[in-house]
Design a protein around this motif. Sequence first.
Motif, PDB file in Angstrom:
ATOM      1  N   GLN A 129       0.401  -1.257  -0.245  1.00 49.88           N
ATOM      2  CA  GLN A 129      -0.052  -0.205  -0.326  1.00 49.88           C
ATOM      3  C   GLN A 129       0.693   1.519   0.424  1.00 49.88           C
ATOM      4  O   GLN A 129       2.147   1.099   0.509  1.00 49.88           O
ATOM      5  CB  GLN A 129      -0.860  -0.139   1.407  1.00 49.88           C
ATOM      6  N   HIS A 130       0.457   2.090  -0.589  1.00 54.30           N
ATOM      7  CA  HIS A 130       0.688   3.819  -0.808  1.00 54.30           C
ATOM      8  C   HIS A 130      -0.243   4.474   0.606  1.00 54.30           C
ATOM      9  O   HIS A 130      -1.143   5.711  -0.934  1.00 54.30           O
ATOM     10  CB  HIS A 130       0.783   3.741  -1.632  1.00 54.30           C
ATOM     11  N   PRO A 131      -0.764   4.502   1.179  1.00 57.39           N
ATOM     12  CA  PRO A 131      -1.439   5.405   1.827  1.00 57.39           C
ATOM     13  C   PRO A 131      -1.717   6.994   1.810  1.00 57.39           C
ATOM     14  O   PRO A 131      -2.725   7.711   1.112  1.00 57.39           O
ATOM     15  CB  PRO A 131      -2.068   4.147   3.982  1.00 57.39           C
ATOM     16  N   THR A 132      -1.014   7.464   2.059  1.00 60.28           N
ATOM     17  CA  THR A 132      -0.929   8.926   1.441  1.00 60.28           C
ATOM     18  C   THR A 132      -0.986   9.504   0.486  1.00 60.28           C
ATOM     19  O   THR A 132      -1.493  10.744  -0.325  1.00 60.28           O
ATOM     20  CB  THR A 132       0.867   9.294   1.999  1.00 60.28           C
ATOM     21  N   GLN A 133      -0.469   8.554  -1.018  1.00 57.74           N
ATOM     22  CA  GLN A 133      -0.919   8.772  -1.805  1.00 57.74           C
ATOM     23  C   GLN A 133      -2.234   8.689  -2.606  1.00 57.74           C
ATOM     24  O   GLN A 133      -2.573   9.912  -3.511  1.00 57.74           O
ATOM     25  CB  GLN A 133      -0.009   7.471  -2.806  1.00 57.74           C
ATOM     26  N   ALA A 134      -2.862   7.636  -1.406  1.00 56.76           N
ATOM     27  CA  ALA A 134      -4.090   7.474  -2.061  1.00 56.76           C
ATOM     28  C   ALA A 134      -4.773   9.060  -1.829  1.00 56.76           C
ATOM     29  O   ALA A 134      -5.830   9.326  -2.085  1.00 56.76           O
ATOM     30  CB  ALA A 134      -4.480   5.899  -1.839  1.00 56.76           C
ATOM     31  N   HIS A 262      -1.755   9.892 -12.753  1.00 63.12           N
ATOM     32  CA  HIS A 262      -0.606   9.018 -12.866  1.00 63.12           C
ATOM     33  C   HIS A 262       0.197   9.520 -11.533  1.00 63.12           C
ATOM     34  O   HIS A 262       0.919  10.936 -11.344  1.00 63.12           O
ATOM     35  CB  HIS A 262       0.429   9.411 -13.857  1.00 63.12           C
ATOM     36  N   PRO A 263       0.773   7.771 -10.450  1.00 66.25           N
ATOM     37  CA  PRO A 263       1.147   9.147  -9.146  1.00 66.25           C
ATOM     38  C   PRO A 263       2.924   9.387  -9.247  1.00 66.25           C
ATOM     39  O   PRO A 263       3.410   9.731  -8.888  1.00 66.25           O
ATOM     40  CB  PRO A 263       0.898   7.748  -8.217  1.00 66.25           C
ATOM     41  N   LEU A 264       3.263   9.413 -10.771  1.00 64.99           N
ATOM     42  CA  LEU A 264       4.666   9.461 -11.375  1.00 64.99           C
ATOM     43  C   LEU A 264       5.707   8.441 -10.355  1.00 64.99           C
ATOM     44  O   LEU A 264       5.258   8.045  -9.114  1.00 64.99           O
ATOM     45  CB  LEU A 264       4.426  10.465 -11.136  1.00 64.99           C
TER      46      LEU A 264
HETATM   47  N1   CP Z   1       4.227   8.733  -6.589  1.00 64.53           N
HETATM   48  C1   CP Z   1       5.108   8.434  -5.562  1.00 64.53           C
HETATM   49  O1   CP Z   1       5.453   7.934  -5.254  1.00 64.53           O
HETATM   50  O2   CP Z   1       6.292   9.169  -6.026  1.00 64.53           O
HETATM   51  P1   CP Z   1       7.520   8.624  -5.323  1.00 64.53           P
HETATM   52  O3   CP Z   1       8.550   7.461  -6.000  1.00 64.53           O
HETATM   53  O4   CP Z   1       9.011   9.782  -6.038  1.00 64.53           O
HETATM   54  O5   CP Z   1       7.783   9.276  -4.271  1.00 64.53           O
END
Ligand code: CP
Length: 307
Positions: A129-134, A262-264
């Motif tokens: 997971q990546h909750p702060t991204q969500a 897109h999260p990039l």
């Molecule tokens: N979206 C994201 O998590 O980018 P980074 O890998 O640059 O932190």
Amino acid sequence: MHVLEAQQFSREWLETELFPLAERLAGGDLVDQRPLRDRRLFWLFYEPSTRTRVSFESAMALLGGSVSGLEVPTHPEELVSERLEDRVRVLNDYGYDFILLRYHQEGGARRAASVSRVPIINAGDGSGQHPTQAMLDLFTIHQEIGRLDGLSVALVGDLTFERTTNSLAYLLGHFEDLRLSLVSPETLRVRSDVREYLDQHDVRYKELRDLREVADKLDVVYMTRAHTGRLQHALRFESEEGCYSITSEVLDRLPQHAIVMHPLPRGDELPPALDDDPRIACFRQARHGLAVRMALLCLLAPERATA
Ligand code: CP
């Protein structure tokens, strides 16, 4: 409180606490009060990052706090030989208020939290997971589309190993009348835990193999990056080009009010040549990450920093 997975966070908390505070902070409100003065964040990263690390660092600096950190390359192997739990225990005794952890394997944040008095913030754990991204993704949708109910959203690409779409699917599941299109190769379908969650929350979703089939009905297209060659590998076996990419054809079909997220970092799935289209929202999305992470840190600080 630790920040480990998106499903910890309720719709009410997002709408009444996090997002209003992020809007105030984005507008410059509260910043001159330095609400995180004397607060310290340590970042511990086992994978590279631009946006997550730098936006948290900037958030701390802008709010009066301080930051230090350690990058732990996962190669050569001996660098990761020290137990994660031991590193976190040591950091607990060095006076930090937050530990921001990016780990290369799923479950890292939970392991860290099991030995930490200091809040662990999951900055991405493998394909977990990546909750702060969500949180920032949902904030972006709210800012750009103006609502979070009644949306038609496509999550596109590698839905098995991509942590951002796992977390976003969990948060989207809070909202009414969601129509979710899960667009992936057969070999990279959305994970069973996410599917079970969507079923339990009566979310309408369908799985399909070509973004073009639904492009004209969408409010949001959420593209994913292929962390490795997995997506390309899958494409070689089962599909033609264009099924999981933003192309001129997809943009022609996409409604004018819709956005492409897109999260990039990105790959071939979102060509820079299309960036002039105002519906490509990925850089606005990354910018929102700063305000959302500022707000999150204020809300997590042991004493409320935002009275
Ligand atoms: N979206 C994201 O998590 O980018 P980074 O890998 O640059 O932190």
